[in-house]
Design a protein around this motif. Structure first.
Motif, PDB file in Angstrom:
ATOM      1  N   GLU A  71      13.031   7.370  -6.249  1.00 58.20           N
ATOM      2  CA  GLU A  71      14.200   6.570  -6.644  1.00 58.20           C
ATOM      3  C   GLU A  71      13.799   5.367  -7.503  1.00 58.20           C
ATOM      4  OE1 GLU A  71      15.078   4.025  -2.598  1.00 58.20           O
ATOM      5  OE2 GLU A  71      15.092   6.194  -2.516  1.00 58.20           O
ATOM      6  N   LYS A  72      12.493   5.114  -7.633  1.00 62.07           N
ATOM      7  CA  LYS A  72      12.056   3.996  -8.483  1.00 62.07           C
ATOM      8  C   LYS A  72      12.058   4.345  -9.969  1.00 62.07           C
ATOM      9  CE  LYS A  72      10.229   0.840  -5.481  1.00 62.07           C
ATOM     10  NZ  LYS A  72       9.148   0.225  -4.721  1.00 62.07           N
ATOM     11  N   GLU A  73      12.232   5.633 -10.258  1.00 55.98           N
ATOM     12  CA  GLU A  73      12.137   6.060 -11.666  1.00 55.98           C
ATOM     13  C   GLU A  73      13.136   5.334 -12.559  1.00 55.98           C
ATOM     14  OE1 GLU A  73      12.250  10.269 -12.386  1.00 55.98           O
ATOM     15  OE2 GLU A  73      12.288   9.969 -14.572  1.00 55.98           O
TER      16      GLU A  73
ATOM     17  N   CYS B 286       6.546 -10.607  -0.629  1.00 54.98           N
ATOM     18  CA  CYS B 286       5.475  -9.931  -1.367  1.00 54.98           C
ATOM     19  C   CYS B 286       4.602  -9.146  -0.392  1.00 54.98           C
ATOM     20  CB  CYS B 286       4.647 -11.013  -2.080  1.00 54.98           C
ATOM     21  SG  CYS B 286       3.150 -10.431  -2.876  1.00 54.98           S
ATOM     22  N   HIS B 287       3.971  -8.089  -0.897  1.00 52.78           N
ATOM     23  CA  HIS B 287       3.124  -7.279  -0.022  1.00 52.78           C
ATOM     24  C   HIS B 287       1.977  -8.089   0.583  1.00 52.78           C
ATOM     25  CE1 HIS B 287       2.509  -3.004   1.201  1.00 52.78           C
ATOM     26  NE2 HIS B 287       1.391  -3.550   1.633  1.00 52.78           N
ATOM     27  N   SER B 288       1.538  -9.130  -0.131  1.00 49.54           N
ATOM     28  CA  SER B 288       0.448  -9.957   0.417  1.00 49.54           C
ATOM     29  C   SER B 288       0.883 -10.663   1.703  1.00 49.54           C
ATOM     30  CB  SER B 288      -0.018 -10.991  -0.606  1.00 49.54           C
ATOM     31  OG  SER B 288      -0.510 -10.342  -1.755  1.00 49.54           O
ATOM     32  N   ASP B 289       2.172 -10.994   1.837  1.00 51.37           N
ATOM     33  CA  ASP B 289       2.649 -11.592   3.094  1.00 51.37           C
ATOM     34  C   ASP B 289       2.450 -10.619   4.247  1.00 51.37           C
ATOM     35  OD1 ASP B 289       3.779 -14.127   2.130  1.00 51.37           O
ATOM     36  OD2 ASP B 289       5.211 -12.861   1.081  1.00 51.37           O
TER      37      ASP B 289
ATOM     38  N   GLY C  56      -3.976  -4.971  -7.060  1.00 51.10           N
ATOM     39  CA  GLY C  56      -3.671  -4.899  -5.628  1.00 51.10           C
ATOM     40  C   GLY C  56      -4.813  -5.432  -4.780  1.00 51.10           C
ATOM     41  N   PHE C  57      -4.439  -6.023  -3.657  1.00 51.31           N
ATOM     42  CA  PHE C  57      -5.424  -6.529  -2.693  1.00 51.31           C
ATOM     43  C   PHE C  57      -5.492  -5.558  -1.524  1.00 51.31           C
ATOM     44  CE2 PHE C  57      -7.344 -10.696  -3.166  1.00 51.31           C
ATOM     45  CZ  PHE C  57      -6.829 -11.075  -4.393  1.00 51.31           C
ATOM     46  N   GLY C  58      -6.632  -4.900  -1.359  1.00 50.85           N
ATOM     47  CA  GLY C  58      -6.787  -3.940  -0.271  1.00 50.85           C
ATOM     48  C   GLY C  58      -7.615  -4.493   0.861  1.00 50.85           C
TER      49      GLY C  58
ATOM     50  N   VAL D  10       3.913   5.072 -12.059  1.00 51.20           N
ATOM     51  CA  VAL D  10       3.537   6.001 -10.987  1.00 51.20           C
ATOM     52  C   VAL D  10       3.905   5.415  -9.630  1.00 51.20           C
ATOM     53  CG1 VAL D  10       1.628   7.284  -9.933  1.00 51.20           C
ATOM     54  CG2 VAL D  10       1.567   6.772 -12.397  1.00 51.20           C
ATOM     55  N   ASP D  11       4.679   6.180  -8.846  1.00 50.60           N
ATOM     56  CA  ASP D  11       5.029   5.743  -7.491  1.00 50.60           C
ATOM     57  C   ASP D  11       5.490   6.965  -6.701  1.00 50.60           C
ATOM     58  OD1 ASP D  11       5.811   2.667  -6.336  1.00 50.60           O
ATOM     59  OD2 ASP D  11       6.678   4.363  -5.229  1.00 50.60           O
ATOM     60  N   PRO D  12       5.165   7.015  -5.392  1.00 53.75           N
ATOM     61  CA  PRO D  12       5.633   8.166  -4.596  1.00 53.75           C
ATOM     62  C   PRO D  12       7.139   8.138  -4.349  1.00 53.75           C
ATOM     63  CG  PRO D  12       4.408   6.611  -3.226  1.00 53.75           C
ATOM     64  CD  PRO D  12       4.296   6.125  -4.630  1.00 53.75           C
TER      65      PRO D  12
ATOM     66  N   ALA E 277      12.632  -3.017  -4.758  1.00 53.34           N
ATOM     67  CA  ALA E 277      11.665  -3.849  -5.474  1.00 53.34           C
ATOM     68  C   ALA E 277      11.442  -5.085  -4.603  1.00 53.34           C
ATOM     69  CB  ALA E 277      12.197  -4.171  -6.857  1.00 53.34           C
ATOM     70  N   ARG E 278      11.918  -6.257  -5.012  1.00 56.67           N
ATOM     71  CA  ARG E 278      11.720  -7.444  -4.191  1.00 56.67           C
ATOM     72  C   ARG E 278      12.906  -7.703  -3.267  1.00 56.67           C
ATOM     73  NH1 ARG E 278       6.734  -8.167  -4.388  1.00 56.67           N
ATOM     74  NH2 ARG E 278       5.801 -10.113  -5.062  1.00 56.67           N
ATOM     75  N   SER E 279      12.623  -8.075  -2.012  1.00 57.50           N
ATOM     76  CA  SER E 279      13.627  -8.722  -1.172  1.00 57.50           C
ATOM     77  C   SER E 279      13.493 -10.211  -1.419  1.00 57.50           C
ATOM     78  CB  SER E 279      13.362  -8.446   0.311  1.00 57.50           C
ATOM     79  OG  SER E 279      13.434  -7.074   0.576  1.00 57.50           O
TER      80      SER E 279
HETATM   81  N1  APR Z   1       0.441   5.666  -5.677  1.00 54.79           N
HETATM   82  C1  APR Z   1       1.315   4.908  -6.368  1.00 54.79           C
HETATM   83  N2  APR Z   1       2.111   3.986  -5.769  1.00 54.79           N
HETATM   84  C2  APR Z   1       2.039   3.841  -4.449  1.00 54.79           C
HETATM   85  C3  APR Z   1       1.154   4.613  -3.657  1.00 54.79           C
HETATM   86  C4  APR Z   1       0.335   5.573  -4.327  1.00 54.79           C
HETATM   87  N3  APR Z   1      -0.526   6.343  -3.674  1.00 54.79           N
HETATM   88  N4  APR Z   1       1.329   4.252  -2.359  1.00 54.79           N
HETATM   89  C5  APR Z   1       2.277   3.287  -2.341  1.00 54.79           C
HETATM   90  N5  APR Z   1       2.708   3.049  -3.595  1.00 54.79           N
HETATM   91  C6  APR Z   1       3.760   2.138  -4.049  1.00 54.79           C
HETATM   92  C7  APR Z   1       4.871   1.892  -3.043  1.00 54.79           C
HETATM   93  O1  APR Z   1       5.794   2.975  -3.001  1.00 54.79           O
HETATM   94  C8  APR Z   1       5.489   0.613  -3.599  1.00 54.79           C
HETATM   95  O2  APR Z   1       6.495   0.902  -4.550  1.00 54.79           O
HETATM   96  O3  APR Z   1       3.234   0.858  -4.300  1.00 54.79           O
HETATM   97  C9  APR Z   1       4.324  -0.076  -4.291  1.00 54.79           C
HETATM   98  C10 APR Z   1       3.872  -1.356  -3.601  1.00 54.79           C
HETATM   99  O4  APR Z   1       4.917  -2.269  -3.691  1.00 54.79           O
HETATM  100  P1  APR Z   1       5.091  -3.535  -2.703  1.00 54.79           P
HETATM  101  O5  APR Z   1       4.795  -3.147  -1.305  1.00 54.79           O
HETATM  102  O6  APR Z   1       6.412  -4.153  -3.024  1.00 54.79           O
HETATM  103  O7  APR Z   1       3.878  -4.502  -3.172  1.00 54.79           O
HETATM  104  P2  APR Z   1       3.825  -5.731  -4.209  1.00 54.79           P
HETATM  105  O8  APR Z   1       4.379  -6.939  -3.559  1.00 54.79           O
HETATM  106  O9  APR Z   1       4.327  -5.305  -5.537  1.00 54.79           O
HETATM  107  O10 APR Z   1       2.235  -5.966  -4.280  1.00 54.79           O
HETATM  108  C11 APR Z   1       1.365  -4.965  -4.776  1.00 54.79           C
HETATM  109  O11 APR Z   1      -0.371  -6.505  -5.337  1.00 54.79           O
HETATM  110  O12 APR Z   1      -0.553  -8.770  -4.979  1.00 54.79           O
HETATM  111  C12 APR Z   1      -0.918  -7.510  -4.516  1.00 54.79           C
HETATM  112  O13 APR Z   1      -1.202  -7.770  -2.119  1.00 54.79           O
HETATM  113  C13 APR Z   1      -0.381  -7.223  -3.130  1.00 54.79           C
HETATM  114  O14 APR Z   1      -1.739  -5.287  -2.863  1.00 54.79           O
HETATM  115  C14 APR Z   1      -0.421  -5.724  -3.130  1.00 54.79           C
HETATM  116  C15 APR Z   1      -0.062  -5.361  -4.565  1.00 54.79           C
END
Ligand code: APR
Ligand code: ZN
Length: 361
Positions: A216-218, A41-44, A279-281, A211-213, A355-357
């Motif tokens: 390929e996620k579409e 997870c991104h939090s890791d 999201g946690f920033g 929404v994602d940059p 997506a997830r590993s």
């Molecule tokens: N706009 C939209 N999407 C974006 C942007 C942006 N400007 N910048 C990055 N992203 C996308 C990335 O391309 C990616 O697909 O955000 C996604 C983030 O995914 P992961 O890194 O897999 O994160 P995830 O584990 O889903 O967690 C997301 O939730 O729990 C919290 O800490 C975690 O802040 C994190 C968030």
């Protein structure tokens, strides 16, 4: 005492390495779990890099499932052999927030991450990531961090419920409370955002803008329920409004963890709508709202912790959705890795691809 291999970070920003750890025997109220699968997870990444503060050194991982191999004194309702998933935010059921029906804001839930979880060969004491340390062959956790799962649910699927799905689906159902026929924008399509897209479909939303940059996620987003896909940019709010009757969406759900994307979620939302921040920033990343737009747009901006969920109650509901074919867990896994690949998988999160590993033990 026993030994286990775990993905360890010694100090914020240092590389993640697999190390041998000595674990104590289960104490009163604790459970030992042999991990079967754990999601990255991104939090890791945020904890390992120091973006989010956490007791260090730490054994990483907080989204996982496995089977119970030992139960400590006084543990009820769990037995050796049970399949469990890990809850990284276990409520104490005794504090003010728990009593107020907000177990996800429990004042004592983070206590478990401050304890000593295990010891490296040189005597270094490790803390468990968010109290659970899921990137380990075996882990010892408080019994409250275990949610029992029926034996026929594969642990590889159950693992994802523990963070991404409780958080993403919960944000839509429990926090935003999306209703049938509404419009939802989900910003950020990692494991959490893709779960939020599914949550929006399950809630009956009819316009779901993903929404994602990473273009390929579409395809995956659409297969999980998105009706539209956009890449971010300065005019994102205008493009979202165009797809949502010219007004903006009823709900925006931010699943990235940056001020800029929180701002985008706010701007995409219609007058009177709700933007939910998942999201946690970083504490240094400042969000700017002007004093006119707040009353003028009459939007709600709300934070959401762990999907505003109570895993003990929400996991059975999510499993029902899974059994009914409404909730797709396996599509959230883009690749399966070994414990030794965790460091690389964390680095790969920067690219936003996949997506997830999922670590399989
Ligand atoms: N706009 C939209 N999407 C974006 C942007 C942006 N400007 N910048 C990055 N992203 C996308 C990335 O391309 C990616 O697909 O955000 C996604 C983030 O995914 P992961 O890194 O897999 O994160 P995830 O584990 O889903 O967690 C997301 O939730 O729990 C919290 O800490 C975690 O802040 C994190 C968030
Ligand atoms: Zn997580």
């Amino acid at each position: 005492m026993s030994t286990t291999l775990a993905a360890v970070v010694r100090a914020p920003g240092e590389p993640v390495r697999v190390e041998e750890v000595t674990l104590p025997d289960v104490g009163p109220g604790q459970v030992r779990v042999r991990m079967a699968a754990a999601g990255v997870c991104h939090s890791d990444l945020s904890l390992a890099s120091g973006k989010l503060a956490h007791p260090m050194p730490a054994a990483l991982g907080h989204e996982g499932a496995g089977s119970v191999v030992a139960v400590g004194e006084g543990v009820t309702g769990l037995s050796v052999g049970d399949t469990v998933l890990l809850n990284w935010n276990p409520p104490c059921r005794a504090c003010w927030h728990c009593g107020n029906g907000e177990p996800y804001l429990c004042a004592n839930a983070t206590d478990a991450s401050r304890r000593v979880w295990g010891t490296l060969a040189d005597g270094t004491e490790l803390h468990p990531c968010l109290g659970v340390a899921a990137f380990a062959q075996e882990t010892v956790v408080p019994a409250g961090a275990c949610v029992a799962v029926p034996a026929d649910i594969p642990p590889t699927e159950a693992a994802l419920l523990g963070c991404a799905v409780l958080t993403g689906v919960g944000a839509v159902r429990n926090a935003a409370r999306v209703r049938p026929g509404q419009s939802v924008a989900v910003i950020g399509l990692g494991g959490v955002g893709l779960a939020a897209v599914q949550g929006a479909r399950i809630a009956g939303a009819t316009t779901i803008i993903a929404v994602d940059p990473v273009e390929e996620k579409e395809e995956l987003a659409r297969s999980l329920g998105a009706t539209h896909f956009l890449t971010p940019g300065d005019d994102l709010a205008r493009r979202v409004r165009k797809l949502a009757d010219g007004r903006g969406v009823d709900h925006a759900v931010e699943c990235v963890g940056r001020a800029a994307t929180i701002r985008a979620a706010w701007s995409c939302t219609r007058r009177g709508g709700t933007a939910t921040v998942v999201g946690f920033g970083a504490a240094t990343d400042q969000l700017t709202l002007n004093a006119l737009e707040i009353p003028h747009f009459a939007r709600t901006l709300q934070g959401c912790m762990y999907g505003s969920s109570d895993p003990a109650a929400d996991v059975p509901e999510l499993l029902k959705l899974y059994r009914d074919g409404e909730l797709d867990l396996s599509s959230l896994v883009s690749r399966t890795i070994g414990l030794e690949d965790v460091g690389g998988a964390l680095t790969d999160l920067h690219s936003g691809r996949g997506a997830r590993s999922l670590v399989q033990f």
